[in-house]
Write an enzyme that holds these catalytic residues in place. Structure first.
Site, PDB file in Angstrom:
ATOM      1  N   ASN A   9     -13.165 -79.586  39.129  1.00  0.00           N
ATOM      2  CA  ASN A   9     -14.043 -80.496  39.322  1.00  0.00           C
ATOM      3  C   ASN A   9     -14.699 -81.023  37.916  1.00  0.00           C
ATOM      4  O   ASN A   9     -15.877 -80.671  37.484  1.00  0.00           O
ATOM      5  CB  ASN A   9     -16.287 -79.623  40.413  1.00  0.00           C
ATOM      6  N   LYS A  11     -17.786 -82.993  37.072  1.00  0.00           N
ATOM      7  CA  LYS A  11     -19.272 -83.555  37.496  1.00  0.00           C
ATOM      8  C   LYS A  11     -19.474 -84.869  36.317  1.00  0.00           C
ATOM      9  O   LYS A  11     -17.950 -85.643  36.506  1.00  0.00           O
ATOM     10  CB  LYS A  11     -19.823 -82.111  36.978  1.00  0.00           C
ATOM     11  N   HIS A  98     -22.121 -79.837  47.302  1.00  0.00           N
ATOM     12  CA  HIS A  98     -22.139 -78.853  45.646  1.00  0.00           C
ATOM     13  C   HIS A  98     -23.382 -78.062  46.142  1.00  0.00           C
ATOM     14  O   HIS A  98     -24.459 -79.119  46.365  1.00  0.00           O
ATOM     15  CB  HIS A  98     -21.437 -79.339  44.972  1.00  0.00           C
ATOM     16  N   GLU A 100     -25.272 -78.365  43.522  1.00  0.00           N
ATOM     17  CA  GLU A 100     -26.066 -78.838  42.420  1.00  0.00           C
ATOM     18  C   GLU A 100     -26.382 -80.182  43.324  1.00  0.00           C
ATOM     19  O   GLU A 100     -27.249 -80.932  43.214  1.00  0.00           O
ATOM     20  CB  GLU A 100     -25.290 -79.939  41.457  1.00  0.00           C
ATOM     21  N   GLU A 168     -19.801 -70.085  46.209  1.00  0.00           N
ATOM     22  CA  GLU A 168     -19.901 -70.648  45.005  1.00  0.00           C
ATOM     23  C   GLU A 168     -21.515 -70.283  45.036  1.00  0.00           C
ATOM     24  O   GLU A 168     -22.291 -70.919  45.054  1.00  0.00           O
ATOM     25  CB  GLU A 168     -20.131 -72.223  44.723  1.00  0.00           C
ATOM     26  N   GLY A 174     -22.041 -72.693  36.771  1.00  0.00           N
ATOM     27  CA  GLY A 174     -22.631 -73.033  34.626  1.00  0.00           C
ATOM     28  C   GLY A 174     -23.082 -72.297  33.777  1.00  0.00           C
ATOM     29  O   GLY A 174     -24.059 -72.769  33.145  1.00  0.00           O
ATOM     30  N   SER A 210     -18.215 -70.739  36.941  1.00  0.00           N
ATOM     31  CA  SER A 210     -17.892 -69.279  35.611  1.00  0.00           C
ATOM     32  C   SER A 210     -16.225 -69.209  35.945  1.00  0.00           C
ATOM     33  O   SER A 210     -16.605 -67.715  35.284  1.00  0.00           O
ATOM     34  CB  SER A 210     -18.737 -68.830  35.291  1.00  0.00           C
TER      35      SER A 210
HETATM   36  P1  PGA Z   1     -18.772 -73.226  36.077  1.00  0.00           P
HETATM   37  O1  PGA Z   1     -18.750 -74.928  38.180  1.00  0.00           O
HETATM   38  O2  PGA Z   1     -16.899 -73.088  36.651  1.00  0.00           O
HETATM   39  O3  PGA Z   1     -18.910 -74.356  35.478  1.00  0.00           O
HETATM   40  O4  PGA Z   1     -19.637 -72.714  36.725  1.00  0.00           O
HETATM   41  C1  PGA Z   1     -18.127 -75.022  38.967  1.00  0.00           C
HETATM   42  C2  PGA Z   1     -18.496 -75.274  40.437  1.00  0.00           C
HETATM   43  O5  PGA Z   1     -20.266 -76.502  40.037  1.00  0.00           O
HETATM   44  O6  PGA Z   1     -17.720 -76.150  40.650  1.00  0.00           O
END
Ligand code: PGA
Length: 255
Positions: A9, A11, A98, A100, A168, A174, A210
């Site tokens: 992803n 983003k 997601h 976000e 998640e 993140g 992460s």
């Molecule tokens: P990350 O993001 O690996 O940077 O923690 C995962 C995600 O948002 O799918």
């Protein structure tokens, strides 16, 4: 799709030339190491880079995915992209719900359900993200949250279409702090039982939050983890292919 499944992803990162370069590097490294035939790999660049990345992936086993879609097929929805449009540029997957999207853009479970339906209508495989916030975990509400995020979806008939579930935990996304294997094991066992009880035995459950080349083998060795949704580490070809290789290794040794 071949399991394990590793989804990158990206983003809101990469301009078109960076996206092409990254996709080429990932394809080359995956093909050279042979991981492309042992794993389902999906790249989800920003909308504007989908066509260019799709061209780079043509003839490979790596699939194209989007990060979001709107619920209507076309019309007056300024700034939105429909699932049919995604299909027309070669997408096979779309990430839905997601965290976000849920937190920054206030998407709720009812909207997310409509997006799932629309994705299925356009023969896209939705990757539905679920997960609790740190506050919800501290209040011991994790299972309630996961159940309620899936409730509306599990109630509908169309659930027999292919889809992927991604656990998640919001606090792990993140932040550089992945969930611990026992926490992942508990959550995945809970989700597996919930999905199975609703006839969704075919739905793979990915972990996301992460994931790095360093922790990948440990995370992918957890029971019921069918792969990963990778954010930050998917923006570097070496790290991403390392994570793909780790998922294959973990699967082979835990059989
Ligand atoms: P990350 O993001 O690996 O940077 O923690 C995962 C995600 O948002 O799918």
């Amino acid at each position: 799709m071949t399991e394990p499944i590793i989804v990158g992803n990206w983003k809101m990162n990469t301009n078109v030339s960076e996206a092409v370069h990254l996709a080429q590097q990932i394809r080359q490294a995956a093909e050279q190491s042979g991981v492309d035939h042992q794993c389902g790999i999906v790249l989800c660049p920003p909308f504007v880079n989908l066509s260019a990345v799709g061209n780079c992936l043509r003839g490979s086993t790596i699939a194209l995915g989007a990060q979001n879609c709107w619920i209507e097929p076309y019309g007056a929805f300024t700034g939105e992209i429909s699932a049919a449009m995604l299909r027309s540029v070669g997408c096979e997957f779309v990430i839905i719900g997601h965290s976000e999207r849920r937190t920054i853009f206030h998407e709720d479970d009812a909207l997310i359900r409509q997006k799932m339906l629309r994705a299925w209508e356009e023969s896209l495989v939705p990757i539905l993200c679920v997960g609790e916030t740190l506050h919800e975990r501290q209040l011991h509400r994790t299972w309630n949250v996961l159940e309620s995020q899936l409730e509306q979806l599990l109630a509908i008939e169309e659930r027999r279409n292919p889809w992927v579930c991604a656990y998640e935990p919001v606090w792990a996304i993140g932040t550089g702090i992945a969930a611990e294997p026992p926490q992942i094991e508990q959550a995945h066992a809970f989700l597996r039982a919930l999905l199975d009880a609703h006839g969704c035995t075919h739905v793979p459950i990915l972990y996301g939050g992460s994931i790095t080349p360093t922790n990948a083998v440990a995370l992918f060795s957890v029971p019921n983890v069918a792969g990963g949704l990778v954010g930050g580490a998917s923006l570097n070809a070496d790290s991403f292919v390392h994570i793909i290789a780790a998922s294959i290794h973990a699967r082979a040794t835990n059989r």
